[in-house]
Structures are given as structure tokens and as C-alpha cells.
Design a protein around this motif. Structure first.
Motif, PDB file in Angstrom:
ATOM      1  N   ILE A 147       0.849  -1.186   0.000  1.00  0.00           N
ATOM      2  CA  ILE A 147       0.000   0.000   0.000  1.00  0.00           C
ATOM      3  C   ILE A 147       0.886   1.238   0.000  1.00  0.00           C
ATOM      4  N   LEU A 148       0.594   2.148  -0.901  1.00  0.00           N
ATOM      5  CA  LEU A 148       1.385   3.351  -1.058  1.00  0.00           C
ATOM      6  C   LEU A 148       0.955   4.400  -0.035  1.00  0.00           C
ATOM      7  N   ASN A 149       1.871   4.801   0.826  1.00  0.00           N
ATOM      8  CA  ASN A 149       1.609   5.842   1.811  1.00  0.00           C
ATOM      9  C   ASN A 149       2.893   6.644   2.003  1.00  0.00           C
ATOM     10  N   TYR A 150       2.931   7.827   1.429  1.00  0.00           N
ATOM     11  CA  TYR A 150       4.157   8.614   1.449  1.00  0.00           C
ATOM     12  C   TYR A 150       4.601   8.995   2.852  1.00  0.00           C
ATOM     13  N   SER A 151       3.667   9.109   3.780  1.00  0.00           N
ATOM     14  CA  SER A 151       4.035   9.546   5.122  1.00  0.00           C
ATOM     15  C   SER A 151       4.783   8.471   5.906  1.00  0.00           C
ATOM     16  N   ASN A 152       4.885   7.268   5.365  1.00  0.00           N
ATOM     17  CA  ASN A 152       5.644   6.209   6.054  1.00  0.00           C
ATOM     18  C   ASN A 152       7.148   6.444   6.012  1.00  0.00           C
ATOM     19  N   SER A 153       7.593   7.305   5.144  1.00  0.00           N
ATOM     20  CA  SER A 153       9.018   7.491   4.899  1.00  0.00           C
ATOM     21  C   SER A 153       9.564   8.660   5.713  1.00  0.00           C
ATOM     22  N   LYS A 154      10.719   8.457   6.356  1.00  0.00           N
ATOM     23  CA  LYS A 154      11.407   9.498   7.115  1.00  0.00           C
ATOM     24  C   LYS A 154      12.888   9.512   6.726  1.00  0.00           C
ATOM     25  N   TYR A 155      13.483  10.708   6.751  1.00  0.00           N
ATOM     26  CA  TYR A 155      14.860  10.907   6.300  1.00  0.00           C
ATOM     27  C   TYR A 155      15.721  11.417   7.442  1.00  0.00           C
ATOM     28  N   PHE A 156      16.990  10.977   7.456  1.00  0.00           N
ATOM     29  CA  PHE A 156      17.908  11.357   8.525  1.00  0.00           C
ATOM     30  C   PHE A 156      19.305  11.608   7.975  1.00  0.00           C
ATOM     31  N   ASP A 319       1.927  10.104  12.544  1.00  0.00           N
ATOM     32  CA  ASP A 319       2.587  10.398  11.261  1.00  0.00           C
ATOM     33  C   ASP A 319       3.047   9.123  10.597  1.00  0.00           C
ATOM     34  N   ASP A 320       3.154   8.034  11.390  1.00  0.00           N
ATOM     35  CA  ASP A 320       3.497   6.742  10.824  1.00  0.00           C
ATOM     36  C   ASP A 320       2.266   5.913  10.533  1.00  0.00           C
ATOM     37  N   ASN A 321       1.083   6.498  10.688  1.00  0.00           N
ATOM     38  CA  ASN A 321      -0.118   5.743  10.425  1.00  0.00           C
ATOM     39  C   ASN A 321      -0.315   5.571   8.935  1.00  0.00           C
ATOM     40  N   ALA A 322      -0.758   4.403   8.554  1.00  0.00           N
ATOM     41  CA  ALA A 322      -0.927   4.137   7.129  1.00  0.00           C
ATOM     42  C   ALA A 322      -2.237   4.734   6.643  1.00  0.00           C
ATOM     43  N   SER A 323      -2.244   5.157   5.410  1.00  0.00           N
ATOM     44  CA  SER A 323      -3.438   5.724   4.805  1.00  0.00           C
ATOM     45  C   SER A 323      -4.097   4.704   3.914  1.00  0.00           C
ATOM     46  N   ASP A 324      -5.211   5.108   3.338  1.00  0.00           N
ATOM     47  CA  ASP A 324      -5.851   4.254   2.346  1.00  0.00           C
ATOM     48  C   ASP A 324      -4.948   4.086   1.154  1.00  0.00           C
ATOM     49  N   ALA A 325      -5.051   2.919   0.536  1.00  0.00           N
ATOM     50  CA  ALA A 325      -4.132   2.601  -0.556  1.00  0.00           C
ATOM     51  C   ALA A 325      -4.745   2.901  -1.890  1.00  0.00           C
ATOM     52  N   GLY A 326      -3.807   3.088  -2.831  1.00  0.00           N
ATOM     53  CA  GLY A 326      -4.148   2.969  -4.232  1.00  0.00           C
ATOM     54  C   GLY A 326      -4.908   4.116  -4.846  1.00  0.00           C
ATOM     55  N   SER A 327      -5.271   5.160  -4.084  1.00  0.00           N
ATOM     56  CA  SER A 327      -6.006   6.231  -4.727  1.00  0.00           C
ATOM     57  C   SER A 327      -5.066   7.138  -5.487  1.00  0.00           C
ATOM     58  N   SER A 328      -5.608   7.891  -6.399  1.00  0.00           N
ATOM     59  CA  SER A 328      -4.772   8.785  -7.194  1.00  0.00           C
ATOM     60  C   SER A 328      -4.243   9.939  -6.371  1.00  0.00           C
ATOM     61  N   ASP A 329      -4.773  10.130  -5.165  1.00  0.00           N
ATOM     62  CA  ASP A 329      -4.302  11.206  -4.303  1.00  0.00           C
ATOM     63  C   ASP A 329      -3.240  10.738  -3.341  1.00  0.00           C
ATOM     64  N   ALA A 330      -2.627   9.588  -3.613  1.00  0.00           N
ATOM     65  CA  ALA A 330      -1.683   9.018  -2.660  1.00  0.00           C
ATOM     66  C   ALA A 330      -0.553   9.937  -2.320  1.00  0.00           C
ATOM     67  N   GLY A 331      -0.157  10.781  -3.230  1.00  0.00           N
ATOM     68  CA  GLY A 331       0.970  11.660  -2.964  1.00  0.00           C
ATOM     69  C   GLY A 331       0.566  12.993  -2.388  1.00  0.00           C
TER      70      GLY A 331
END
Length: 397
Positions: A147-156, A319-331
Motif C-alpha cells: 500500500i502506497l503511503n508517502y508519510s511512512n518514509s522518514k529521512y535522517f 505520522d506513521d499511520n498508514a493511509s488508504d491505498a491505491g487512490s490517485s491522491d496518494a501523494g
């Protein structure tokens, strides 16, 4: 070999029992001082105790040299992009601690190095990734069922060039939490309870048995706009260019072993200048201080700041919560879309909330640098019996 669990597809084999069962976890440290530590997939006998890792691409761009595993990426003139390498552990894992000592290939934009735990069958993944345009930065990410969820990613920011020196990268994977650490310093901890998705009524937390993997791939010439912007584009090539990722060792502790503690120094999240644009055209995927959506928020009360000593520190707020998948608004930014956003930043292992970061990778399969492809099917060797050609894992094309 092609009957290997998670590489074999029962639906394309001779019968439903063709694929081998998962091998299970083996606690071990692999120092890559023997040529048998990594074997090309066609040469894999099926005995995971003989070869710790299997190289799954053909041609095989891996080698053991001076006590290091080297993953090469060379130029494919026909495809006009790099052809890299991926190795998978021959044993599976479901919870435990994995530490890889790595010097990345992050010396040029577009070059992606990855260290992951992934189930291709289910689409669960936990990863570290590095892109060449930001060699001082490491990305931590996770996927549930692809499932695509951009908020799962964090940078350090790791405090130095990841391609210049070796660093120890650790994933601690527990049924209740995941933590990512570099050189003994915990970067991030994610609690399972904070991944609850109300609309789906499920925890979007990676839990499926999978394999440890290492890979190098060409994100800058992938042909996917979002991937190219995330990785940096174009990847610079000449016919003689070779990009290399080096792995000094991998230590695997299975669940039940002494897990790594998270009683380590606090590390600040990195601020990245990268911009990721999804194929849907949005870019502010990583915004943090937005109002939480019903679908992204957790039923659990957000944890207080501060980490515990047992590795399961008070962790991610939603902020690590997963969102709904697959919609065109994923980003889309969580400030703009209530269907795909996540709430406030993680609060556990930081002295400050994560920086809003837009440099998000586009998907789980792209994140691992792999995808199923039938472009170059690999035929079974004589004597493999009931296993039929399945899909071949190749770099993103």
C-alpha cells in the motif's frame, strides 16, 4: 532453486505444491569471506545452510572481493539505463534484528542502494535506502501489502558521506514495533498500535515472513517521473561506468534472541531538499503537522516523548499511520487530502518532530529496487523437477 519460497509462483508452476516452504530464520553473522556466501540463483542447490545469500538477477553483478560483498551496477546500452544487482537471504525471517555494515553507492544522482526485509508474496517491507544526490542522508521506510503511503518514509542525516565510509545499519523488527538505527543510534521507532487504519479496520504494520535483501539499482533512468525525481535524474553513465555498493557483514538475530536496545543517542531527522512528485502529480506527501484523517489516525493515544531501554520505546505518533491505498491522491499532502494523510510527527526517539520532507519514493516495489518481470525468464536447471519458470526479479525499468 526456482522452487525457492517467495521467488516461486505456485500459480505458474506444475502444481500447487511445487514451491518450497519457507526455510525459517537462522541466527548468523555473514562476513563474506567465502565465495560460497553468495551464489547465483541458477547454482543454488536449495540448501540454505550452504549459501547464505542468493543473487537473483541474470547476469549476476555480484562478487566477493577482499572480504566484502560487492554489488555492481553497469550500463545496459540496449535499455539505456543501469542494470544492477539484488541478493536475497536464503533463510527467511519473521521478527528479529538485522545489522548490515554497508558502504553505499551514493556517489552520483540516480544511483539507489537498498537494505530491506521484504515479503514479495504479501508486499510487506521494512527498509533503509540511499540516493546518490544526497549521500549524507538515509531514508527509513515501511510498506504494508504494497500500500502506497508517502508519510511512512522518514529521512535522517547520518553525519557523513554514506559512500565514503562503512556504517552499521540496524533494523529491529518486533511484533509490536520496528526501530531503525545507524551506528547504534536509534533514528526512529514505529509502534504497531499507531498503524491502525479505521476504515480498513486493520493494523497496517509489516508482519509477513520475508527475506533480508540488498540491492543497487538505477532510479534516475527508471522512466517513472516520481522515481526519477526522488532519486535524482539523469543517472550519469558512460559505457565504462560501474557503480558499486559494498557490504562488509550482515548479522541476523532471530526473534527470541537478545534484541538490540534503543537506549541510544537521539538523532535529529534530516531536512532534505529533494522533491518527490508522485505519478498523480502531488508532491507534499511528507507534511507532518496537518490535521489527522479518520482513515490515517490511530485508535491508540499518542505516546509521550522519550525512549525506553528495551527497544520498544514510546514511538511513532500517527505520522506513521498508514493511509488508504491505491487512490490517485496518494501523494497529496495530509493538509490537503483527508483520505491519504497522516497526523502529527513521531514523538519517541527525537528531540524534535520530523521535518516535513517531500522526497518520497513512489512505491514498495520501487523502493526495494525490484519488480517482477518476464523480460528475461530464467529457465530451471535440469533436475529441478516440478518447478516451472516464474517471474524474474529485475531492476525498475
Amino acid at each position: 532453486m526456482f522452487c525457492m519460497w517467495d521467488l516461486c509462483d505456485a500459480t505458474k508452476s506444475y502444481n500447487s505444491t511445487s514451491c518450497w516452504k519457507p526455510e525459517g530464520c537462522l541466527g548468523q553473522t555473514v562476513n563474506f569471506d567465502s565465495s560460497s556466501d553468495v551464489v547465483p540463483v541458477k547454482q543454488f542447490s536449495g540448501n540454505p545452510n550452504t549459501n547464505a545469500f542468493v543473487s537473483v538477477f541474470e547476469p549476476d553483478n555480484t562478487k566477493i572481493e577482499d572480504g566484502k560483498l560487492v554489488l555492481d551496477m553497469t550500463y545496459d546500452s540496449a535499455q539505456k539505463k543501469g542494470f544492477g544487482a539484488t541478493v536475497h537471504a536464503s533463510h527467511t525471517i519473521q521478527y528479529g534484528t538485522v545489522t548490515a555494515r554497508i558502504k553505499t553507492a551514493a556517489i552520483a544522482k540516480g544511483v539507489v542502494s537498498a537494505f530491506i526485509i521484504r515479503s514479495d508474496q504479501v508486499g510487506d517491507e521494512i527498509d533503509f535506502e540511499w540516493v546518490g544526490k544526497e549521500p549524507n542522508t538515509v531514508e527509513t521506510n515501511f510498506f504494508y501489502h504494497d500500500i502506497l503511503n508517502y508519510s511512512n518514509s522518514k529521512y535522517f542525516d547520518i553525519g557523513g558521506d554514506s559512500s565514503a565510509d562503512y556504517h552499521d545499519y540496524t533494523i529491529v523488527w518486533d511484533p509490536d514495533f520496528i526501530s531503525w538505527a545507524v551506528d547504534g543510534k536509534t533514528l526512529r521507532t514505529l509502534k504497531r498500535e499507531d498503524t491502525y487504519n479505521k476504515s480498513a479496520k486493520e493494523y497496517r504494520f509489516p508482519a509477513a515472513e520475508g527475506r533480508v535483501g540488498l540491492s543497487i539499482w538505477d532510479g534516475g533512468n527508471s522512466g517513472a517521473e516520481g522515481t526519477e525525481e526522488w532519486a535524482g535524474t539523469p543517472t550519469p553513465w558512460t559505457d565504462s561506468t560501474v557503480y558499486q555498493m559494498f557490504v562488509d557483514s550482515i548479522a541476523i538475530k532471530c526473534s527470541g534472541s537478545d534484541l538490540a536496545n534503543s537506549e541510544s543517542d537521539t538523532v535529529e531527522p534530516a531536512s532534505s531538499d529533494s522533491q518527490q512528485t508522485s505519478d498523480a502529480g502531488s508532491s507534499d506527501a511528507g507534511s507532518s503537522d496537518a490535521e489527522a484523517s479518520d482513515e490515517g489516525s490511530s485508535d491508540a493515544t499518542p505516546s509521550d516523548d522519550g525512549s525506553s531501554d528495551d527497544g520498544s520505546s514510546d514511538a511513532a505518533s500517527s505520522d506513521d499511520n498508514a493511509s488508504d491505498a491505491g487512490s490517485s491522491d496518494a501523494g497529496a499532502s495530509s493538509a490537503e487530502s483527508s483520505d491519504n494523510g497522516a497526523s502529527d510527527g513521531e514523538s519517541s526517539d527525537y528531540s524534535a518532530e520530523p521535518t516535513s520532507d517531500d522526497s518520497q519514493e513512489p512505491s514498495g516495489t520501487e523502493g526495494s529496487g525490484e519488480q517482477s518481470s518476464t523480460d528475461s525468464p530464467v529457465e530451471p536447471s535440469p533436475g529441478t523437477g516440478k518447478c516451472k519458470v516464474v517471474t524474474v526479479v529485475r531492476p525498475i525499468q
